[in-house]
Each structure stands twice: as C-alpha cells, then as structure tokens.
Design a protein around this motif. Structure first.
Motif, short mmCIF file in Angstrom:
data_model
loop_
_atom_site.label_atom_id
_atom_site.label_comp_id
_atom_site.label_asym_id
_atom_site.label_seq_id
_atom_site.Cartn_x
_atom_site.Cartn_y
_atom_site.Cartn_z
N ALA A 1 2.80 2.14 4.54
CA ALA A 1 4.23 1.81 3.59
C ALA A 1 4.81 0.54 2.98
O ALA A 1 4.65 0.12 2.22
N THR A 2 3.54 -1.10 4.12
CA THR A 2 3.75 -1.40 3.20
C THR A 2 2.36 -1.88 2.08
O THR A 2 2.98 -2.54 1.45
N VAL A 3 1.47 -1.38 1.91
CA VAL A 3 1.00 -1.45 1.18
C VAL A 3 1.58 -0.59 0.01
O VAL A 3 1.49 -1.16 -1.19
N ALA A 4 1.87 0.25 -0.22
CA ALA A 4 2.96 0.91 -1.13
C ALA A 4 3.79 0.17 -1.34
O ALA A 4 4.25 0.10 -2.61
N LEU A 5 4.97 -0.87 -0.58
CA LEU A 5 6.36 -0.96 -1.32
C LEU A 5 5.37 -2.87 -1.72
O LEU A 5 6.28 -3.54 -3.17
N PHE A 6 4.33 -3.25 -0.78
CA PHE A 6 3.45 -4.63 -1.64
C PHE A 6 3.62 -4.25 -3.37
O PHE A 6 3.75 -5.24 -4.29
N ARG A 7 2.45 -3.26 -3.49
CA ARG A 7 2.69 -2.92 -5.06
C ARG A 7 3.93 -2.49 -6.05
O ARG A 7 3.70 -2.36 -6.97
N GLU A 8 4.89 -1.47 -5.51
CA GLU A 8 6.02 -1.62 -6.14
C GLU A 8 6.23 -2.83 -6.53
O GLU A 8 7.19 -2.29 -7.75
#
Length: 259
Positions: free
Chosen positions: A24-31
């Motif tokens: 979830a952190t990876v996805a949010l950082f990319r977003e």
C-alpha cells in the motif's frame, strides 16, 4: 495547491513493499509522484521490474545488493522506509526461543534497517536532506509473552536505534521518524483470524474479535487497513512534516492504553 500532498521528484526505497502495508505504501508513493524502488525475495507479477530488486535482506549480501541497486538505478535516495518485519517465533514463551529463533527475529526486524542505513544515509548527509522512516510495532510496548517476545524485543531495539540515529543526523538535515502500527488487516492476519475462528467454532468476525481481545481490545472496534498505515507514512515522508524528527507515531486504533 493548498492541502496537496506530493512526493514528486523524491527517490524512495521501501523495503518489504510487495504485500500488506508495504504494498500500500509503494502504491501511494507512486501515486504521489515518487520514484520508488522496493525489494523482497521474489517479485510479484504485478510489479514492474524497474521498481524491484530481488534480495534477501536478512543477509549482509542482500542489503549490499539493494544498496547497489539504489545507487545504480536512482543515483541515490531521498526517502528510506523500512517496512520489512514479521515474526516466525514459536509459541511457548521465552523458553521456546533458542539461539536460532533469537537470531531470526533480529535478522529480520533489526539488522536490515541498520545495514541499509549504514550504506545509504551517508549520501543523504552529503546532500543535506533526507527522511528515514523505521516501522516499529506497538508490541515493543505490549509484547505477547506466549508468542512474540523475540519480535517485540527486536522492534524495541529498532526503536531505540532509530531514536539514537535521529539525534545524530537530524542536525545534518536528515529526519528520522518511527511509525508503530498495531494490528493491520492484511491477507496474513485474515488467514490467522480464519484459523482461530475454525478452531473455536465461530465465524470470521469472531476470529477477529479473538485477536482484538488478545491485544487487550481496540477501542475503534477494528484493525487498521494497509492504506491507513501508508497515509501516515506518506505524510511523514513529505515536506509537510519538515520539522518532525526523532518521534514515534502510534497507529493502532487506540490499542495502547495512555493517560
């Protein structure tokens, strides 16, 4: 734009970023615009190869592999998020933890962060800016003696190390922050709840209540979601948290009793 949170232009390393709160952190950082590199022993099919390096971080070689990939692929790093962690210790209290079990807990929950910081933080100091986030656990305050003594002790060591690091490098421009989650509703924790429910002859909600009861209760009545952990980490990594360092943020639905 007022109120807009961004990580645009930031280079981030997130360990343990292929499942649960790490994913979830990876996805949010990319977003939010960050250039993200994550790591685990094997790459999931849904993660592009340029974002991933395969490494076993419980070994010194694995940490060296990740540090080399950070330098070669991103030219350095602005944010390090140490998400990696977990417990494989057996039940049975302290007497069930032999040398191998203690080494396993420290090798997973403490030493990867120490090694990667040692390899990558000096360059952050040289650039005069950076953020290091260590994900600890409320179990350093509320250990479960039957099963998590080794894990809780390793996370407590990580927290103390993190505080010491913050005092050393914050004056040099690098912030160090801790995030201490409680129970997070991941696929693994749901499987645990299902197993407990089956053993007790109840349903999934009953299994979840058993976990909450073992923790002494969660006042909000539910575990945290992975995305909620990611939201806190993203804020702390951003420039909006520019004066926050050396502190630990508990995100546990109120599990830890406080005055």
């Amino acid at each position: 734009m007022t109120g807009f949170l961004t990580l645009a232009g930031k280079r981030a390393l997130i360990t343990g970023g292929t499942q649960g709160a790490g994913a979830a952190t990876v996805a949010l950082f990319r977003e939010l615009g960050a250039d993200v590199l994550t790591t685990a022993r094997t790459r999931p099919e849904n993660l592009p190869g340029e974002m991933f390096v395969a490494a076993d971080l419980i070994t010194l070689h694995g940490s060296d592999t990740v540090a080399d990939a950070v330098r070669s692929r991103m030219g350095g790093v602005d944010i390090i998020v140490h998400m990696l962690g977990g417990s494989s210790g057996p039940g049975g209290g302290f007497a069930a933890l032999g040398e191998a079990e203690w080494q396993a807990e420290l090798s997973l929950n403490l030493l990867p962060a120490v090694r990667l910081d040692r390899a990558l933080v000096p360059a952050m100091i040289m650039q005069g800016a950076g953020v290091v986030i260590h994900v600890t656990s409320i179990q350093r305050l509320l250990p479960l003696p039957e099963a998590t003594t080794g894990y809780a002790a390793a996370k407590a060591a990580l927290s103390v190390y993190s505080k010491s690091l913050s005092k050393e490098i914050s004056p040099k421009g690098v912030r160090v922050v801790r995030v201490a989650p409680g129970w997070i509703e991941t696929d693994a924790s749901v499987r645990l709840a299902e197993r407990l429910a089956q053993e007790a002859g109840t349903d999934l909600d009953g299994g979840k209540r058993m976990i909450m009861d073992a923790l002494g209760g969660i006042p909000i009545g539910r575990p945290s979601q992975p995305a909620e952990i990611a939201n806190l980490i993203a804020f702390l990594a951003s420039d909006r948290a520019a004066t926050i360092t050396g502190t630990e943020y508990v995100i546990d639905g109120g599990t830890v009793p406080t005055a």
